[in-house]
Design a protein around this motif. Structure first.
Motif: not given
Length: 740
Positions: A651-668, A595-605
């Protein structure tokens, strides 16, 4: 890209040529030198000779043998004394000459329409395909045929014109104020998928009335007589003449709106007239031969390449007719190649549009690969904010409750409606034979929709983070199309293949498509626009390949093909859900660890490298997870689009951009979307059914278009606030963020 802020000419190479005028506009007088004219005449002569050779070969191809002697007799009128073979003469006059005339008319119309649309939008990727003109015209024609209405050529052309014009207006309206030309292609692709979904619904629901329209929907030059061509050719010639008359105005418009207004040329009027004439040409082509793909993209691209050698081609009085001639060569060349490779009989069955789509997809990939990044796509504000923990918990609970309700509704509703007591008796083994049969078939379908929706949504969230593109998803990036191509290939070669073999082939196809798309895009930094464009090209190529397999192997069973390509949960059993369930079981814990790497990869290079993340290896691992999820979902329910886009965005509009939250909400949310779509498809016209993929396309495409529309509003409001603050002499404070 805004029409008022982009002074780029219709041909990007103009500025690099010394013959081009100011700002890349019309060339100066130096282009009138004899050497330049000689090059142009030589090029025109070569094109006409190539066209003549293609025409002769085209007429000679077919199931019946026709030699040059018979062609010469027909040309000289010797058939009148019956010295030539009358049967061969009838074949040529009734079938081959109409097919040749259709190729000439369609190629000319699409080439000129593509040139005009690219000039008006100042986007080298614009065409009747990418602006959804062909899809809108095709839907209009299918809608008329689905209700048993048979129209003559001119009224049918008018119907196609209205559908194409409406689609073009929507796409151009969305892209006018966009941040880059990628917006036009994305909006056109989304609208095309929605309109194609509606067309697919009509084809499935009105099978008898629309017999033969599946192959025609891929673009077929087959004709019976010259009736349609005789009536529509004058319309196309008038539209082409109108574009030629607009040539000088289009040259001036290429200098910019302000410059055009100074010399008395109305930019809005010129664009409107040009778009209408281009849509007329596209409607004529669709009415005659169906939507033949990517000719309007390839023909102007070829002319642009030649303009570096003959600069006079940059002027619209040459650019438009040259594109029309190039379009004819592309269409006839594709038809000749089709019958030369697959044989005369296959050439009569396989639509020409499949070949042009494959070629056009390759051109789109090459153009995207060679181009520089064309500006931001206008990402969603869903990437910009953090939400509180309370908002996350509330969203999670509401989504879970909504999914539970959707599962209950999906279990109870359908062609046979059940009660809670029936389900309770089934669970305890006390239900009757009818209820047992219904629930034994319905519950696995609900489970398939739930798991496939969750897998596609999670895969979409991962793809968006890795590509740093809020508009990316497995379908847009070609992964879904690749999985579908792999599965259909096995079904074609091994009709009685086991489910495990089909699922494995879907996984291999998804992996191959992902490797191709991300491999080509990664060589230049995985730029957002290039990634999406290459994915769209690969997706179009995969779709054309699937259509080719179906038409070659089972051309009379279009319903089977449409159901698979549209996604369906029909006939699913619990053992067939093992791949997608296994993918979720493996992927979700892995993503929780990453989840941490997923957040960082989504920022920039740069940030991931500074924090010790191995960017290349991490991207490969994450993309592999997305490919496994997509392959499992396609193996379970077929090809379903837009789930991987809609669910992560919501999911991002509802819970923000942290993937520890985005992933479960996206799945639902993904599971909720597919379960609801499947229930609607099974109940709205019961006992008939609508494939779930068509329902999700109709739901998801408007959301995607709304997202594009919404993404252009905040920057304008921000600029307004800045300008007002500047006038008042006040500082502008940064917008605060709510943190968890």
């Amino acid at each position: 890209m805004s029409a008022r802020t982009t002074p780029a000419p219709p041909a990007p190479t103009h500025a690099a040529t010394p013959e081009a005028g100011p700002s890349g506009g019309p060339p100066s007088a130096v282009t009138g030198r004899p050497a330049r004219r000689g090059r142009t005449l030589l090029l025109a002569l070569a094109a006409l000779l190539a066209l003549a050779a293609l025409a002769v070969v085209h007429v000679g191809q077919g199931t019946a043998s026709v030699d040059l002697h018979t062609l010469w007799q027909l040309a000289t009128g010797a058939v009148a004394d019956r010295t030539a073979d009358e049967q061969s003469a009838a074949v040529i006059l009734d079938s081959r000459l109409p097919r040749l005339a259709a190729g000439l008319l369609v190629g000319c119309a699409l080439g000129a329409a593509g040139a005009a649309l690219q000039s008006v939008s100042r986007n080298m990727l614009a065409s009747p395909d990418t602006l959804a003109v062909n899809a809108g015209a095709y839907l209009a024609v299918v809608a008329v045929a689905a209700f048993g209405v048979t129209l003559p050529a001119l009224p049918a052309g008018g119907t196609a014109f209205l559908g194409g014009l409406l689609a073009a207006g929507v796409v151009l309206g969305l892209s006018r104020a966009g941040a880059g030309p990628i917006r036009l292609v994305l909006a056109g692709s989304a609208l095309t998928l929605a309109l194609t979904g509606l067309s697919g619904m009509l084809l499935l629901l009105r099978t008898q009335q629309t017999t033969g329209l599946f192959a025609w929907g891929n673009g077929s030059l087959a004709q019976i007589g010259m009736q349609s061509i005789d009536r529509l050719a004058p319309v196309a010639l008038l539209a082409l003449a109108g574009l030629l008359l607009l040539g000088r105005r289009l040259d001036i418009l290429a200098l910019g709106d302000d410059g055009a207004a100074v010399v008395g040329v109305s930019p809005r009027l010129t664009r409107s007239v040009a778009v209408i004439l281009a849509v007329v040409l596209a409607a004529v082509a669709v009415t005659v031969a169906g939507p033949i793909g990517f000719v309007g993209l390839c023909a102007p691209a070829v002319v642009r390449l030649l303009s570096t050698w003959a600069p006079v081609l940059v002027r619209h009085r040459w650019f438009i007719p040259a594109s029309a001639l190039a379009g004819v060569i592309v269409v006839l060349g594709a038809d000749v190649a089709l019958r030369a490779v697959f044989g005369a009989q296959a050439g009569a069955e396989v639509p020409t549009g499949i070949v042009t789509t494959c070629f056009g997809a390759l051109v789109l990939v090459v153009l995207a690969y060679r181009s520089r990044d064309m500006g931001a796509t206008g990402g969603s504000t869903a990437f910009a904010r953090l939400r509180s923990r309370r908002a996350f918990v509330l969203t999670l609970v509401v989504a879970a409750v909504g999914l539970l309700g959707a599962v209950v509704a999906g279990t109870l509703l359908g062609d046979a409606r059940l009660l809670f007591g029936d389900v309770a008796n089934w669970l305890t083994g006390r239900s009757g034979s009818f209820v047992t049969y219904v629930l034994d078939t319905r519950v696995p379908r609900v489970a398939a929709a739930l798991t496939a929706g969750a897998a596609l949504a999670v895969a979409g969230a991962v793809v968006q983070a890795v590509s740093r593109n809020p508009l990316a998803e497995p379908g847009v990036l070609g992964v879904v199309s690749g999985a579908g191509a792999g599965a259909v290939t096995v079904l074609t070669v091994v009709p009685l293949a086991s489910f495990w073999l089909i699922g494995g082939s879907a996984l291999v196809g998804a992996a191959a498509a992902a490797t191709l798309v991300f491999g080509l895009a990664a060589r230049r930094g995985l730029e957002q626009n290039r990634l999406v464009l290459i994915g769209i090209g690969v997706s179009a190529g995969g779709g054309a390949f699937v259509s080719l397999l179906i038409v070659l192997t089972d051309p009379y069973n279009a319903t089977k093909a449409l159901v698979w390509l549209s996604g369906s949960t029909y006939g699913r059993t619990f053992p067939e859900l093992v791949p997608v369930v296994g993918a979720l079981v493996l992927a979700l814990p892995a993503l929780a660890v990453l989840r941490r790497e997923l957040d960082l990869v989504g920022l920039d290079g740069d940030t991931p490298r500074l924090l010790g993340v191995r960017l290349g290896a991490t991207r490969l691992i994450l993309l592999s997870i997305a490919v496994v999820l997509t392959g499992g979902a396609v193996a379970a329910v077929g090809v379903i689009g837009f789930v991987g886009l809609v669910a992560p965005h919501a999911a991002r509009a509802l819970v923000g951009r942290r993937h520890v939250r985005v992933i479960p909400v996206s799945a639902l949310l993904g599971a909720l979307l597919v379960v609801v779509s499947d229930t609607v498809g099974r109940t709205v016209i019961a006992p008939a059914q609508i494939p779930v993929g068509l329902v999700t396309a109709v739901i998801g495409a408007p959301y995607f278009i709304w997202l594009l529309w919404r993404s252009r509003a905040p920057p304008s409001r921000r600029r307004t606030a800045l300008s007002q603050a500047t006038r008042l002499g006040k500082p502008v404070a940064a917008e605060p963020e709510r943190r968890s």
